[in-house]
Every structure is written in C-alpha cells, then in structure tokens.
Design a protein around this motif. Structure first.
Motif, PDB file in Angstrom:
ATOM      1  N   GLU A 145      -4.740   8.357 -14.241  1.00 17.99           N
ATOM      2  CA  GLU A 145      -3.800   8.122 -13.138  1.00 17.99           C
ATOM      3  C   GLU A 145      -4.545   8.235 -11.815  1.00 17.99           C
ATOM      4  OE1 GLU A 145      -0.607   7.310 -10.952  1.00 17.99           O
ATOM      5  OE2 GLU A 145      -0.589   7.281 -13.129  1.00 17.99           O
ATOM      6  N   GLN A 146      -4.373   7.218 -10.963  1.00 17.35           N
ATOM      7  CA  GLN A 146      -5.091   7.202  -9.697  1.00 17.35           C
ATOM      8  C   GLN A 146      -4.149   7.353  -8.516  1.00 17.35           C
ATOM      9  OE1 GLN A 146      -7.682   3.829  -9.468  1.00 17.35           O
ATOM     10  NE2 GLN A 146      -8.477   4.151 -11.511  1.00 17.35           N
ATOM     11  N   GLY A 147      -3.083   8.083  -8.703  1.00 21.19           N
ATOM     12  CA  GLY A 147      -2.097   8.255  -7.643  1.00 21.19           C
ATOM     13  C   GLY A 147      -2.560   9.193  -6.546  1.00 21.19           C
ATOM     14  N   ASP A 148      -1.614   9.573  -5.714  1.00 22.04           N
ATOM     15  CA  ASP A 148      -1.922  10.405  -4.551  1.00 22.04           C
ATOM     16  C   ASP A 148      -1.702  11.896  -4.795  1.00 22.04           C
ATOM     17  OD1 ASP A 148      -2.558   8.174  -3.067  1.00 22.04           O
ATOM     18  OD2 ASP A 148      -0.529   7.914  -2.305  1.00 22.04           O
ATOM     19  N   GLY A 149      -1.514  12.302  -6.020  1.00 21.54           N
ATOM     20  CA  GLY A 149      -1.257  13.707  -6.326  1.00 21.54           C
ATOM     21  C   GLY A 149      -2.343  14.647  -5.835  1.00 21.54           C
ATOM     22  N   PRO A 150      -3.624  14.401  -6.181  1.00 20.30           N
ATOM     23  CA  PRO A 150      -4.682  15.288  -5.701  1.00 20.30           C
ATOM     24  C   PRO A 150      -4.782  15.334  -4.182  1.00 20.30           C
ATOM     25  CG  PRO A 150      -5.494  13.966  -7.506  1.00 20.30           C
ATOM     26  CD  PRO A 150      -4.144  13.422  -7.156  1.00 20.30           C
ATOM     27  N   ALA A 151      -4.611  14.182  -3.525  1.00 21.95           N
ATOM     28  CA  ALA A 151      -4.686  14.158  -2.056  1.00 21.95           C
ATOM     29  C   ALA A 151      -3.551  14.964  -1.439  1.00 21.95           C
ATOM     30  CB  ALA A 151      -4.655  12.720  -1.554  1.00 21.95           C
ATOM     31  N   PHE A 152      -2.354  14.830  -1.995  1.00 26.54           N
ATOM     32  CA  PHE A 152      -1.209  15.580  -1.483  1.00 26.54           C
ATOM     33  C   PHE A 152      -1.453  17.084  -1.576  1.00 26.54           C
ATOM     34  CE2 PHE A 152       2.710  17.866  -2.532  1.00 26.54           C
ATOM     35  CZ  PHE A 152       3.398  17.698  -1.339  1.00 26.54           C
TER      36      PHE A 152
END
Length: 108
Positions: A36-43
């Motif tokens: 998964e390449q979503g924005d979870g880690p950035a958030f």
C-alpha cells in the motif's frame, strides 16, 4: 538493522534510496510493488513530529523566552529532519506489517 530489510528474508534492501521503496528484494526476489502506497506513514510522521515540536517549543518558550527567530532556527530543522526520519521508519514498518498480514499482495 532488520527493519529496513526485506520482510521475507531479512537480508535484502527495502529502500532504493532514502525514501523510495525498491521494486523487489535483491536477495530473495520478493516484489514490493503490491504494498500500500497511501499517505498513512506521512500522516503519522507529521502528526508525531508536529506534536513533539509544539510541546518542546512551548516548554522552551515558557522557560527561556527566546526571540522568535531563534524558535524558527531550532524548530524548522527539527521538524524537517524529524519528519523525514519518522517517514523512513514508518514506511518500513508499514511494508513489514502488510507483508505479515496480507502476504498474497506481494506475490506476482
């Protein structure tokens, strides 16, 4: 450190460069394209580092009352460096967790 290694074999490199996940493991050939390449880690990186910066800036302001330019000189580099390091850690953790939970996403 095993965290930044392939979740299957623990030997291959997970990152191509500082923040880009490699296409596949150079040791066992596991494809990382299914993660998964979503924005979870950035958030979470921004949330954690931002909260720490706000708390520490408030403590420094209450104890020492430095001028605002000094706050900027301290906290802007802290936020940038802290977010980049947290992002690297959280992206690796996300890939490892996804591999453990949904291993079929990593098979071609």
């Amino acid at each position: 450190m095993r965290l930044f290694r392939c979740p299957r074999c623990g030997k291959g490199r997970l990152y191509r460069n500082f923040l880009d996940i490699a296409d596949q493991c150079n040791e066992c050939g596991l494809s990382f394209k299914g993660h998964e390449q979503g924005d979870g880690p950035a958030f979470f990186a921004v949330l954690i580092v931002g909260a720490l910066a706000a708390i520490f800036a408030a403590i420094v302001e209450i104890k020492y009352e430095p001028p605002f330019w000094l706050h900027a000189a301290i906290w802007i580099p802290f936020i940038i460096i802290g977010t980049l390091l947290a992002l690297r850690f959280l992206k690796a953790a996300l890939v490892a967790v996804q591999y453990r939970v949904k291993e079929e996403d990593f098979t071609p």
